[in-house]
Design a protein around this motif. Structure first.
Motif, PDB file in Angstrom:
ATOM      1  N   ILE A   1      -5.585   1.266  -3.676  1.00  8.47           N
ATOM      2  CA  ILE A   1      -5.693   2.313  -2.679  1.00  8.47           C
ATOM      3  C   ILE A   1      -6.656   3.347  -3.248  1.00  8.47           C
ATOM      4  O   ILE A   1      -6.741   3.535  -4.465  1.00  8.47           O
TER       5      ILE A   1
ATOM      6  N   LYS B   1      -6.784   1.252   1.867  1.00  9.67           N
ATOM      7  CA  LYS B   1      -6.283   0.164   1.029  1.00  9.67           C
ATOM      8  C   LYS B   1      -7.267  -0.986   1.070  1.00  9.67           C
ATOM      9  O   LYS B   1      -7.996  -1.166   2.051  1.00  9.67           O
TER      10      LYS B   1
ATOM     11  N   SER C   1       0.827  -1.208   0.000  1.00  9.02           N
ATOM     12  CA  SER C   1       0.000   0.000   0.000  1.00  9.02           C
ATOM     13  C   SER C   1       0.859   1.256   0.000  1.00  9.02           C
ATOM     14  O   SER C   1       0.506   2.250  -0.623  1.00  9.02           O
TER      15      SER C   1
END
Length: 108
Positions: A66, A56, A28
């Motif tokens: 994301i 995320k 992420s």
């Protein structure tokens, strides 16, 4: 010098649990950096870019994603809020440039 005893649970946490959490978070962070670069490249004032909210998710349709909101200056010098979706396949959708953005946002 006497050796210190390290509890097995601490060893387990250090060797197994923490590395797994870092690996899960690292994708992420990588996506957030790439999304930031992509968003900034289309802004009038890239230095004014700020994250507002970032989430995320592992999406069945898009893979690792994301999404969230950001703030940046517009042509008049005022701040505006934009929404984004950035997938692991390096697809960036911005609320102001994608006619079907709301549909994609709801699908996440």
């Amino acid at each position: 010098m006497k050796a210190k005893h390290i509890p097995k649970t601490l060893i387990f946490l250090l060797l197994v649990v923490f590395p797994l959490q870092l690996t899960a978070a690292s994708w992420s962070i990588e996506l957030q950096v790439k999304a930031s670069r992509a968003i900034r490249s289309g802004l009038k004032d890239p230095k004014s870019f700020e994250w507002v909210e970032v989430y995320k998710k592992d999406s069945k349709q898009l893979g690792r994603v994301i999404y969230g909101t950001y703030r940046a200056k517009n042509s008049f010098g005022g701040y505006t809020i934009g929404r984004f979706i950035y997938s692991h396949g390096h697809t960036l959708l911005l609320s102001h440039s994608c006619p079907r953005f709301n549909e994609a946002w709801r699908a996440i």
